[in-house]
Design a protein around this motif. Structure first.
Motif, PDB file in Angstrom:
ATOM      1  N   ARG A  97      91.223 -58.120 -26.760  1.00 32.10           N
ATOM      2  CA  ARG A  97      91.492 -59.533 -26.456  1.00 32.10           C
ATOM      3  C   ARG A  97      90.364 -60.417 -26.983  1.00 32.10           C
ATOM      4  NH1 ARG A  97      92.689 -62.137 -20.432  1.00 32.10           N
ATOM      5  NH2 ARG A  97      92.769 -64.323 -21.109  1.00 32.10           N
ATOM      6  N   LEU A  98      90.705 -61.601 -27.474  1.00 33.81           N
ATOM      7  CA  LEU A  98      89.730 -62.578 -27.941  1.00 33.81           C
ATOM      8  C   LEU A  98      89.856 -63.853 -27.116  1.00 33.81           C
ATOM      9  CD1 LEU A  98      90.166 -62.200 -31.804  1.00 33.81           C
ATOM     10  CD2 LEU A  98      88.264 -61.344 -30.413  1.00 33.81           C
ATOM     11  N   VAL A  99      88.721 -64.434 -26.742  1.00 38.99           N
ATOM     12  CA  VAL A  99      88.705 -65.690 -25.989  1.00 38.99           C
ATOM     13  C   VAL A  99      87.712 -66.628 -26.658  1.00 38.99           C
ATOM     14  CG1 VAL A  99      89.472 -64.796 -23.763  1.00 38.99           C
ATOM     15  CG2 VAL A  99      87.045 -64.675 -24.369  1.00 38.99           C
ATOM     16  N   GLU A 100      87.944 -67.934 -26.501  1.00 36.70           N
ATOM     17  CA  GLU A 100      87.101 -68.937 -27.155  1.00 36.70           C
ATOM     18  C   GLU A 100      86.606 -69.965 -26.150  1.00 36.70           C
ATOM     19  OE1 GLU A 100      88.230 -70.399 -31.149  1.00 36.70           O
ATOM     20  OE2 GLU A 100      90.135 -69.378 -30.741  1.00 36.70           O
ATOM     21  N   ALA A 101      85.442 -70.532 -26.459  1.00 34.30           N
ATOM     22  CA  ALA A 101      84.883 -71.593 -25.623  1.00 34.30           C
ATOM     23  C   ALA A 101      83.956 -72.458 -26.450  1.00 34.30           C
ATOM     24  CB  ALA A 101      84.113 -71.004 -24.441  1.00 34.30           C
ATOM     25  N   SER A 102      83.679 -73.645 -25.939  1.00 30.99           N
ATOM     26  CA  SER A 102      82.761 -74.555 -26.623  1.00 30.99           C
ATOM     27  C   SER A 102      81.314 -74.115 -26.462  1.00 30.99           C
ATOM     28  CB  SER A 102      82.941 -75.975 -26.075  1.00 30.99           C
ATOM     29  OG  SER A 102      84.244 -76.442 -26.312  1.00 30.99           O
ATOM     30  N   VAL A 103      80.969 -73.562 -25.274  1.00 38.81           N
ATOM     31  CA  VAL A 103      79.602 -73.089 -25.035  1.00 38.81           C
ATOM     32  C   VAL A 103      79.660 -71.730 -24.343  1.00 38.81           C
ATOM     33  CG1 VAL A 103      78.646 -75.430 -24.866  1.00 38.81           C
ATOM     34  CG2 VAL A 103      79.380 -74.228 -22.781  1.00 38.81           C
ATOM     35  N   LEU A 104      78.558 -71.006 -24.460  1.00 41.53           N
ATOM     36  CA  LEU A 104      78.424 -69.692 -23.817  1.00 41.53           C
ATOM     37  C   LEU A 104      77.230 -69.692 -22.873  1.00 41.53           C
ATOM     38  CD1 LEU A 104      78.821 -67.064 -26.713  1.00 41.53           C
ATOM     39  CD2 LEU A 104      80.555 -67.805 -25.060  1.00 41.53           C
TER      40      LEU A 104
END
Length: 301
Positions: A97-104
């Motif tokens: 699975r791949l997930v995305e976000a603006s910051v980590l």
């Protein structure tokens, strides 16, 4: 769906960061592999409002509180990859699975490498310990041992006599500076140079340590210095700047920010000092810093 922030790591630092972020009404994803460093400890001590509570129970309560926010999502799994992408970051989870976000926010934790002495690893977090402020009081004034496998042991040796009669077992090759040696003697520490070859006691209990010459020295607990390594490859994949601490490398941070814009770090993997309260506080700082980065990014759109 692209999240505003992904927090990797669900122990005290990551949970504290997630709590700050979720209350900003941003969409937050917490990824947790379920292997916190403190899983070996029966209770957390010295943590205001949580003294004596099992770490697993503290995490359960925190997740229950976070789940009340509709903008919070928990993903139980292990983050194995992270890369910077235009407008944010992509994180790969074991299983594909791949997930995305603006910051980590990275609350990756650390892995302990312990001295190879029979019976030591099995007692880690119970009667073989690392922090006197976390566990010293519970020893109850009984005899205490320190396994001096690094010069750091002199620091512990100066502290531990406040909790009980202390014997320091100095591993071969470990030498203390003259002033540290004098301090240990002034504090009433007994210095033993015979090598420790085993621990004695039923189960996880500790009754004493066996020395190479056959003698047994009674101790109710043994403090040891572990070597630590960051418990995830994400920091190196992102090319974050690291610093050398007394126990190993950690992520270099300034007020929660790392060397890579948009990436923040907290907890034991981002500090040379390891303590539940400090981990939680650093999570708060990283969460606030991440929120400010989200605001700044929106102003430039």
């Amino acid at each position: 769906m692209k999240y505003d922030a992904i927090v990797v790591g669900g122990s005290f630092a990551g949970l504290s960061a997630a709590m700050q972020l979720v209350r900003t009404r941003r969409n937050i994803l917490l990824i947790d592999a379920g292997r916190p460093r403190n899983r070996f400890a029966e209770a957390s001590h010295g943590f205001l409002g949580q003294d004596g509570v099992a770490p697993a129970e503290i995490r359960r309560r925190a997740l229950e509180q976070l789940a009340r926010y509709p903008n919070f999502t928990l993903l139980e799994g292990e983050a194995e990859t992270a890369e910077r992408r235009l407008g944010g970051f992509k994180v790969g989870i074991v299983g594909g699975r791949l997930v995305e976000a603006s910051v980590l926010v990275l609350a990756l934790g650390v892995t302990d490498a312990l001295p190879e002495i029979p019976g030591l690893a099995e007692r880690w977090g119970r009667t073989v310990l690392h922090c006197p402020y976390c566990h010293g009081y519970e020893i109850g004034g009984g005899p205490i041992g320190i396994l001096a496998s690094s010069p750091l042991a002199a620091h512990q040796g100066g502290l531990l006599p406040d909790w009980g009669k202390t014997t320091m077992f100095v591993e071969p090759g470990i030498v203390f500076e003259e002033e540290h040696h004098a301090m240990l003697l002034a504090r009433g520490v007994t210095i033993e140079t015979e090598r420790v070859v085993g621990l004695i006691g039923e189960g996880q209990a500790l009754e004493g340590v066996r020395l190479e010459d056959g003698r047994v020295v009674q101790v109710d607990a043994l403090f040891a210095q572990s070597k630590v390594s960051i418990a995830s490859p994400l920091a190196s994949q992102l090319g974050l700047e690291l610093e050398e601490g007394p126990q190993g490398l950690h992520i270099k941070v300034q007020m929660g920010s790392t060397s890579l814009p948009g990436v923040f770090a907290a907890g034991d993997a981002a500090s040379p000092m390891h303590n539940a309260t400090l981990a939680s506080a650093s999570g708060v700082m990283a969460g606030i810093a991440a929120h400010r980065a989200l605001i700044e990014a929106s102003l430039w759109k």
